[in-house]
Write a protein that holds these residues in place. Structure first.
Motif, PDB file in Angstrom:
ATOM      1  N   MET A 121       0.792  -1.050   0.036  1.00 35.15           N
ATOM      2  CA  MET A 121      -0.081   0.074   0.079  1.00 35.15           C
ATOM      3  C   MET A 121       0.632   1.325  -0.021  1.00 35.15           C
ATOM      4  O   MET A 121       0.611   2.227  -0.768  1.00 35.15           O
ATOM      5  CB  MET A 121      -0.941   0.149   1.207  1.00 35.15           C
ATOM      6  N   VAL A 122       2.138   1.130   0.478  1.00 36.99           N
ATOM      7  CA  VAL A 122       2.964   2.470   0.518  1.00 36.99           C
ATOM      8  C   VAL A 122       3.356   2.358  -1.077  1.00 36.99           C
ATOM      9  O   VAL A 122       3.338   3.312  -1.305  1.00 36.99           O
ATOM     10  CB  VAL A 122       4.237   2.060   1.294  1.00 36.99           C
ATOM     11  N   GLY A 123       3.872   1.571  -1.668  1.00 33.48           N
ATOM     12  CA  GLY A 123       4.181   1.592  -2.931  1.00 33.48           C
ATOM     13  C   GLY A 123       3.022   2.252  -4.061  1.00 33.48           C
ATOM     14  O   GLY A 123       3.055   2.954  -4.674  1.00 33.48           O
ATOM     15  N   PHE A 124       1.733   1.865  -3.610  1.00 37.94           N
ATOM     16  CA  PHE A 124       0.642   1.884  -4.506  1.00 37.94           C
ATOM     17  C   PHE A 124       0.181   3.508  -4.099  1.00 37.94           C
ATOM     18  O   PHE A 124       0.077   4.470  -5.045  1.00 37.94           O
ATOM     19  CB  PHE A 124      -0.696   1.256  -3.943  1.00 37.94           C
ATOM     20  N   ALA A 125       0.204   3.978  -2.953  1.00 36.75           N
ATOM     21  CA  ALA A 125       0.135   5.492  -2.512  1.00 36.75           C
ATOM     22  C   ALA A 125       1.047   6.344  -3.186  1.00 36.75           C
ATOM     23  O   ALA A 125       0.503   7.461  -3.473  1.00 36.75           O
ATOM     24  CB  ALA A 125       0.240   5.400  -0.929  1.00 36.75           C
ATOM     25  N   VAL A 126       2.403   6.064  -3.216  1.00 41.46           N
ATOM     26  CA  VAL A 126       3.430   6.769  -3.792  1.00 41.46           C
ATOM     27  C   VAL A 126       3.073   7.082  -5.260  1.00 41.46           C
ATOM     28  O   VAL A 126       3.199   8.193  -5.655  1.00 41.46           O
ATOM     29  CB  VAL A 126       4.795   6.386  -3.540  1.00 41.46           C
ATOM     30  N   LEU A 127       2.771   5.858  -5.888  1.00 40.73           N
ATOM     31  CA  LEU A 127       2.330   6.196  -7.366  1.00 40.73           C
ATOM     32  C   LEU A 127       1.162   6.854  -7.600  1.00 40.73           C
ATOM     33  O   LEU A 127       1.318   7.844  -8.524  1.00 40.73           O
ATOM     34  CB  LEU A 127       2.134   4.484  -7.913  1.00 40.73           C
ATOM     35  N   ILE A 128      -0.021   6.659  -6.830  1.00 40.22           N
ATOM     36  CA  ILE A 128      -1.153   7.503  -7.240  1.00 40.22           C
ATOM     37  C   ILE A 128      -1.243   8.879  -6.893  1.00 40.22           C
ATOM     38  O   ILE A 128      -1.895   9.822  -7.396  1.00 40.22           O
ATOM     39  CB  ILE A 128      -2.249   6.759  -6.426  1.00 40.22           C
ATOM     40  N   VAL A 129      -0.086   9.147  -5.845  1.00 43.04           N
ATOM     41  CA  VAL A 129      -0.060  10.750  -5.448  1.00 43.04           C
ATOM     42  C   VAL A 129       0.898  11.257  -6.470  1.00 43.04           C
ATOM     43  O   VAL A 129       0.727  12.586  -6.765  1.00 43.04           O
ATOM     44  CB  VAL A 129       0.448  10.837  -4.030  1.00 43.04           C
ATOM     45  N   SER A 130       1.715  10.754  -6.872  1.00 44.42           N
ATOM     46  CA  SER A 130       3.064  11.292  -7.654  1.00 44.42           C
ATOM     47  C   SER A 130       2.466  11.319  -9.281  1.00 44.42           C
ATOM     48  O   SER A 130       3.032  12.116 -10.079  1.00 44.42           O
ATOM     49  CB  SER A 130       4.443  10.432  -7.403  1.00 44.42           C
ATOM     50  N   PHE A 131       1.760  10.178  -9.549  1.00 39.62           N
ATOM     51  CA  PHE A 131       1.588  10.142 -11.133  1.00 39.62           C
ATOM     52  C   PHE A 131       0.134   9.722 -11.320  1.00 39.62           C
ATOM     53  O   PHE A 131      -0.285   8.682 -11.709  1.00 39.62           O
ATOM     54  CB  PHE A 131       2.175   8.883 -11.654  1.00 39.62           C
TER      55      PHE A 131
END
Length: 341
Positions: A121-131
């Protein structure tokens, strides 16, 4: 042994992770049937990246490679992240998300069993916020009339961003059911009219309701094998049903039914495979119920009022912060004494 004392041996981690991977297979098969073979490439990319990142981090930390690379934990994390991604997302997105999940969320906190936050979920959150734009590029389900991409076309799109000549991504794109409902509501449409679109099936997004059934089947397998405690999926799903049910009862024009919430998006995946992460969830029975119920409440609130169509990742990460506090104040009574602790 037929008489006490009975000694219960802990289940080997490798067996636990293998069973989790097997439990994910029904949902994966249905996901491929709905969205195409692109998911399999995303799973392969995430798995390879997870193992490579795990090996590099272990080497830098001076730890043995073989036990960690074969216990299956990195692979399960990679799969959960890939399953939350758009199946036709560019290859570098899932690679970046997996590096963040394994390198930052897992090893920066001390490795397996020491992480505060759910790595996937950390990986997903970083992606959806950044891209956010790239993470919203979902292809249309194959059950809808749209340009049918071959398996080779899907692979080319993921690896090189290339589509067949004269075809733009808009020709094969489709908003997710949750995003479609949110956008239409902001345009003044009502839920019953929105759900008449061909994008929706009998109870949820067309095709996504079958994927949710796959996660449910796999989750019941984990519960039957006693690998997950019942409090976590029951608390999470119960909160989603209670919140969406009350809202739907008060205003069915603005709020979708509980069945829609359960069969659309990542709720079922979260209930059985994400919220149940033993490292980042509480350990007490009451604490598990409270943790999961609050995660379910946050999921529904973000879905209904937030800027993101599905709030699973953010809800889980917020509750990961509260897990130690919940554990501290929900300790069961000590045997032979009155009251807690």
């Amino acid at each position: 042994m037929k008489t006490s004392p009975f000694l219960i041996e802990p289940t080997p981690l490798q067996r636990v992770m293998f069973t989790v991977a097997v439990a994910l297979l029904p949902g994966i098969v249905l996901h491929v049937g709905v969205y195409g073979i692109g998911l399999l490439l995303q799973l392969l990319l995430a798995t390879a990246t997870a193992l490579l990142t795990e090996a590099i981090c272990l080497k830098l930390r001076g730890r043995a490679l073989q036990p960690a690379l074969t216990d299956g934990s990195a692979v399960v994390t990679a799969w959960l992240l890939a399953l939350c991604m758009p199946p036709l997302a560019a290859w570098w997105l899932v690679v970046l998300g997996t590096v963040v999940a394994i390198g930052l969320a897992k090893h920066a906190f001390g490795g397996l069993g020491q992480n505060t936050f759910n790595p996937g979920m950390v990986g997903f959150a970083v992606l959806i916020v950044s891209f956010p734009a790239q993470m919203a590029r979902w292809g249309a389900p194959l059950v809808l009339p749209a340009l049918d991409l071959s398996a080779l076309d899907q692979i080319r799109l993921i690896l090189a961003g290339a589509l067949p000549p004269g075809v733009g991504f808009d020709a094969i794109a489709s908003a997710t059911p949750l995003d479609a409902v949110r956008t239409a509501l902001r345009q003044g449409q009502m839920v019953p009219a929105i759900l008449q679109s061909p994008q929706f099936g009998d109870i949820g997004g067309k095709g996504s309701e079958w994927i949710a059934a796959g996660w449910l089947a796999g989750g019941l397998l984990l519960w039957r094998q006693k690998l997950i405690p019942w409090q976590l999926p029951v608390g999470y799903l119960g909160a989603v049903v209670a919140c969406s049910g009350l809202a739907h009862l008060l205003d069915a024009q603005q709020y979708a039914s509980p069945l829609f919430q359960l069969s659309t998006g990542a709720v079922m995946l979260a209930a059985f495979f994400i919220v149940t992460d033993p490292v980042t969830a509480p350990t007490t029975p009451r604490g598990r119920l409270l943790f999961a119920a609050l995660a379910g409440l946050l999921t529904w609130l973000i879905r209904s009022f937030g800027n993101y169509p599905d709030g699973v990742a953010f809800a889980v990460l917020i509750m990961n912060i509260a897990a130690p506090f919940i554990d501290q104040y929900t300790q069961p009574a000590v045997f032979g004494r009155k009251g807690a602790r």
